[in-house]
Write a protein that holds these residues in place. Structure first.
Motif, PDB file in Angstrom:
ATOM      1  N   ALA A  16       0.945  -1.251  -0.127  1.00  0.00           N
ATOM      2  CA  ALA A  16       0.103  -0.244  -0.356  1.00  0.00           C
ATOM      3  C   ALA A  16       1.251   1.403   0.248  1.00  0.00           C
ATOM      4  O   ALA A  16       2.184   1.021   0.684  1.00  0.00           O
ATOM      5  CB  ALA A  16      -1.116  -0.250   0.863  1.00  0.00           C
ATOM      6  N   TRP A  17       0.243   2.318  -0.443  1.00  0.00           N
ATOM      7  CA  TRP A  17       1.401   3.337  -0.037  1.00  0.00           C
ATOM      8  C   TRP A  17       1.107   4.127   0.913  1.00  0.00           C
ATOM      9  O   TRP A  17       0.412   4.284   1.706  1.00  0.00           O
ATOM     10  CB  TRP A  17       0.252   4.695  -1.494  1.00  0.00           C
ATOM     11  CG  TRP A  17      -0.138   4.280  -3.116  1.00  0.00           C
ATOM     12  CD1 TRP A  17       0.711   3.575  -3.785  1.00  0.00           C
ATOM     13  CD2 TRP A  17      -0.290   5.029  -4.104  1.00  0.00           C
ATOM     14  NE1 TRP A  17       0.301   3.539  -5.092  1.00  0.00           N
ATOM     15  CE2 TRP A  17      -0.184   4.311  -5.360  1.00  0.00           C
ATOM     16  CE3 TRP A  17      -1.163   6.351  -3.853  1.00  0.00           C
ATOM     17  CZ2 TRP A  17      -0.800   4.949  -7.018  1.00  0.00           C
ATOM     18  CZ3 TRP A  17      -1.667   6.640  -4.913  1.00  0.00           C
ATOM     19  CH2 TRP A  17      -1.032   6.021  -6.126  1.00  0.00           C
ATOM     20  N   TRP A 134      -9.595  10.959  -6.495  1.00  0.00           N
ATOM     21  CA  TRP A 134      -9.654  11.377  -5.808  1.00  0.00           C
ATOM     22  C   TRP A 134      -9.771  12.702  -5.478  1.00  0.00           C
ATOM     23  O   TRP A 134      -9.715  14.055  -6.333  1.00  0.00           O
ATOM     24  CB  TRP A 134      -8.224  10.405  -6.126  1.00  0.00           C
ATOM     25  CG  TRP A 134      -8.770   8.871  -5.821  1.00  0.00           C
ATOM     26  CD1 TRP A 134      -9.977   8.090  -5.743  1.00  0.00           C
ATOM     27  CD2 TRP A 134      -7.856   8.427  -6.279  1.00  0.00           C
ATOM     28  NE1 TRP A 134      -9.572   7.145  -5.775  1.00  0.00           N
ATOM     29  CE2 TRP A 134      -8.182   6.570  -5.616  1.00  0.00           C
ATOM     30  CE3 TRP A 134      -6.006   8.189  -6.248  1.00  0.00           C
ATOM     31  CZ2 TRP A 134      -7.046   5.844  -5.704  1.00  0.00           C
ATOM     32  CZ3 TRP A 134      -5.454   7.091  -6.302  1.00  0.00           C
ATOM     33  CH2 TRP A 134      -5.956   6.032  -6.382  1.00  0.00           C
ATOM     34  N   ARG A 143     -16.937   7.663  -0.619  1.00  0.00           N
ATOM     35  CA  ARG A 143     -16.327   6.224   0.348  1.00  0.00           C
ATOM     36  C   ARG A 143     -15.826   6.461   1.220  1.00  0.00           C
ATOM     37  O   ARG A 143     -15.305   5.894   2.006  1.00  0.00           O
ATOM     38  CB  ARG A 143     -15.499   5.406  -0.364  1.00  0.00           C
ATOM     39  CG  ARG A 143     -15.514   4.691  -1.669  1.00  0.00           C
ATOM     40  CD  ARG A 143     -16.241   3.638  -1.614  1.00  0.00           C
ATOM     41  NE  ARG A 143     -16.917   3.205  -2.945  1.00  0.00           N
ATOM     42  CZ  ARG A 143     -16.539   3.273  -3.979  1.00  0.00           C
ATOM     43  NH1 ARG A 143     -17.679   4.569  -4.013  1.00  0.00           N
ATOM     44  NH2 ARG A 143     -17.129   2.893  -5.232  1.00  0.00           N
ATOM     45  N   SER A 144     -16.100   8.202   1.359  1.00  0.00           N
ATOM     46  CA  SER A 144     -15.419   8.394   2.922  1.00  0.00           C
ATOM     47  C   SER A 144     -17.236   9.528   3.400  1.00  0.00           C
ATOM     48  O   SER A 144     -16.843  10.421   4.299  1.00  0.00           O
ATOM     49  CB  SER A 144     -14.549   9.730   2.546  1.00  0.00           C
ATOM     50  OG  SER A 144     -13.606   9.123   0.979  1.00  0.00           O
ATOM     51  N   LEU A 189      -6.179   2.639  -7.908  1.00  0.00           N
ATOM     52  CA  LEU A 189      -6.873   2.451  -6.615  1.00  0.00           C
ATOM     53  C   LEU A 189      -6.287   0.739  -6.340  1.00  0.00           C
ATOM     54  O   LEU A 189      -6.109   0.244  -5.135  1.00  0.00           O
ATOM     55  CB  LEU A 189      -8.229   1.306  -7.094  1.00  0.00           C
ATOM     56  CG  LEU A 189      -8.722   1.033  -5.395  1.00  0.00           C
ATOM     57  CD1 LEU A 189      -8.921   2.235  -4.598  1.00  0.00           C
ATOM     58  CD2 LEU A 189     -10.532   0.811  -5.633  1.00  0.00           C
ATOM     59  N   ALA A 190      -5.861  -0.266  -7.224  1.00  0.00           N
ATOM     60  CA  ALA A 190      -5.324  -0.876  -6.460  1.00  0.00           C
ATOM     61  C   ALA A 190      -3.639  -1.379  -6.779  1.00  0.00           C
ATOM     62  O   ALA A 190      -3.429  -1.047  -5.061  1.00  0.00           O
ATOM     63  CB  ALA A 190      -5.230  -2.629  -7.632  1.00  0.00           C
ATOM     64  N   ARG A 192      -2.951   1.857  -4.540  1.00  0.00           N
ATOM     65  CA  ARG A 192      -2.740   2.724  -3.755  1.00  0.00           C
ATOM     66  C   ARG A 192      -2.774   1.773  -2.588  1.00  0.00           C
ATOM     67  O   ARG A 192      -2.114   1.834  -1.759  1.00  0.00           O
ATOM     68  CB  ARG A 192      -3.900   3.316  -3.949  1.00  0.00           C
ATOM     69  CG  ARG A 192      -3.760   4.599  -2.672  1.00  0.00           C
ATOM     70  CD  ARG A 192      -5.206   4.995  -2.503  1.00  0.00           C
ATOM     71  NE  ARG A 192      -6.120   3.990  -2.535  1.00  0.00           N
ATOM     72  CZ  ARG A 192      -7.674   4.210  -2.091  1.00  0.00           C
ATOM     73  NH1 ARG A 192      -8.566   5.897  -2.528  1.00  0.00           N
ATOM     74  NH2 ARG A 192      -8.504   3.603  -1.708  1.00  0.00           N
ATOM     75  N   ASP A 193      -3.587   1.077  -2.788  1.00  0.00           N
ATOM     76  CA  ASP A 193      -3.874  -0.106  -1.875  1.00  0.00           C
ATOM     77  C   ASP A 193      -2.960  -1.445  -1.468  1.00  0.00           C
ATOM     78  O   ASP A 193      -3.159  -2.382  -0.717  1.00  0.00           O
ATOM     79  CB  ASP A 193      -5.444  -0.890  -1.641  1.00  0.00           C
ATOM     80  CG  ASP A 193      -6.437   0.133  -1.596  1.00  0.00           C
ATOM     81  OD1 ASP A 193      -6.200   1.916  -0.998  1.00  0.00           O
ATOM     82  OD2 ASP A 193      -7.761   0.354  -1.745  1.00  0.00           O
ATOM     83  N   LYS A 195      -3.099  -3.691  -4.235  1.00  0.00           N
ATOM     84  CA  LYS A 195      -3.928  -5.363  -4.132  1.00  0.00           C
ATOM     85  C   LYS A 195      -3.597  -4.988  -5.674  1.00  0.00           C
ATOM     86  O   LYS A 195      -3.142  -4.281  -6.511  1.00  0.00           O
ATOM     87  CB  LYS A 195      -5.114  -5.066  -3.540  1.00  0.00           C
ATOM     88  CG  LYS A 195      -5.919  -4.968  -2.535  1.00  0.00           C
ATOM     89  CD  LYS A 195      -6.937  -4.341  -2.119  1.00  0.00           C
ATOM     90  CE  LYS A 195      -7.149  -4.086  -0.491  1.00  0.00           C
ATOM     91  NZ  LYS A 195      -8.775  -4.065   0.039  1.00  0.00           N
ATOM     92  N   TYR A 197      -4.178  -6.078  -9.850  1.00  0.00           N
ATOM     93  CA  TYR A 197      -5.656  -5.358 -10.505  1.00  0.00           C
ATOM     94  C   TYR A 197      -6.775  -6.069 -10.914  1.00  0.00           C
ATOM     95  O   TYR A 197      -5.545  -7.282 -11.914  1.00  0.00           O
ATOM     96  CB  TYR A 197      -5.054  -4.556 -11.247  1.00  0.00           C
ATOM     97  CG  TYR A 197      -5.755  -3.695 -12.533  1.00  0.00           C
ATOM     98  CD1 TYR A 197      -7.537  -3.061 -12.484  1.00  0.00           C
ATOM     99  CD2 TYR A 197      -5.779  -3.751 -13.419  1.00  0.00           C
ATOM    100  CE1 TYR A 197      -7.945  -2.540 -12.839  1.00  0.00           C
ATOM    101  CE2 TYR A 197      -6.590  -3.326 -14.788  1.00  0.00           C
ATOM    102  CZ  TYR A 197      -7.546  -2.627 -14.350  1.00  0.00           C
ATOM    103  OH  TYR A 197      -8.212  -2.344 -15.220  1.00  0.00           O
TER     104      TYR A 197
END
Length: 308
Positions: A16-17, A134, A143-144, A189-190, A192-193, A195, A197
């Motif tokens: 993750a970033w 973002w 998501r916030s 997103l992948a 950043r997290d 994970k 893709y």
């Protein structure tokens, strides 16, 4: 459907970033358009017909300060039903912003004296200028939406809507699904997290995201029927899904909106939905996309008024 790769140029696969990766990502974001010229100036003109309110300001350092504006009915009457319209939660989803402004310009006057209307046309102005999903901290505002939101965009709208949480009858949140979801935003997103893709499929057409906890299927279908007069409705894919979720009715999928921190869950409105226009379709123009958003708002208000 767009072509995407599994590689993203920031970060280490599987990790993750941290702050350094977020800073590198932010340094790559380029300003493509002006929130002040294209959005705030239109809001200023519409302020001649509606009450303009500033509900916050985002200070993003060298990138500038961004006042957050909403427009509301001039003669607010607590005896009338309250309708909430939001756009630009994801700043790159252009018709969400301009569809909300179009509705205010061409349609909203017909509801004067019948409803209380509150419209926040561009929730994420920094992302609007950079055509991104973002905010500058690499946080997805959609998501916030919660009490302790880490996103200033979400926190400000959450506070604006708080007095209406129990009284709002309808809330429609205007979005787009674009080819760049697969070419940029989901790979980012992948990464950043940390994970892997997993490529997806972009549907060709308009669809809605209802609330799986309270789906209101007749409400959703009333909107689909009106929007279909303007643009085409997305079909289910070969698995009977749209973007990985089962199609529960023509052009409709459901998400647990509050669990996911989505904008559509910021009030207890009986009628809630999220629109998804597809601007990259060869069968749609930018004006069609804006008109589709305005049609969705009209249909949502009309249904809510008819049902009470």
């Amino acid at each position: 459907m767009s072509t995407a790769t599994a590689f993203y140029p920031i970060g280490t696969p599987g990790q993750a970033w941290g702050p350094a990766e977020v800073a590198e990502w932010r340094s790559r974001q380029v300003r493509h358009r002006s929130y002040f010229d294209e959005v705030a100036n239109v809001i200023e003109r519409l302020g001649e017909r509606y009450e303009k309110i500033q509900y916050g300001e985002l200070d993003y350092g060298a990138d500038g300060r961004f006042p957050l504006f909403a427009l509301k009915s001039r003669n607010w009457d607590d005896a009338l039903p309250t309708m909430l319209v939001t756009g630009g939660v994801h700043g790159y989803e252009t018709s969400g912003v301009h569809g909300a402004l179009l509705f205010l310009d061409q349609d909203a006057g017909a509801y004067a004296g019948r409803i209380n209307l509150l419209v926040a046309p561009c929730v994420s102005p920094w992302a609007y200028e950079r055509i991104h999903r973002w905010n500058p901290d690499a946080i997805d505002p959609n998501r916030s939406f919660r009490d302790d939101s880490p996103a200033g965009e979400s926190a400000a709208l959450w506070a604006l809507a708080a007095p209406l949480r129990a009284s709002a009858l309808m809330h429609i949140d205007l979005h787009e699904t674009t080819d760049s979801d697969e070419s940029e935003f989901r790979p980012a997103l992948a990464a950043r997290d940390g994970k892997p893709y997993e490529p997806g499929e972009i549907p060709d057409g308009f669809y809605l995201v209802g609330d799986s906890e309270d789906p209101q299927p007749r409400f959703q279908q009333a909107i689909i029927a009106e929007v279909e007069k303007v643009t085409h409705i997305a079909p289910a894919d070969a698995r009977g899904e749209i973007i990985g979720s089962p199609v529960v009715a023509r052009g409709v999928i459901d998400y647990p909106v509050r669990k996911l921190g989505l904008c559509a869950g910021i009030t207890d409105a009986r009628y809630r939905t999220t629109t998804e226009v597809y601007p990259d379709s060869p069968r749609a123009t930018p004006e069609q996309c804006n008109q589709a958003q305005a049609a969705a708002v009209r249909a949502a208000i009309d249904f809510a008024l008819a049902q009470g």
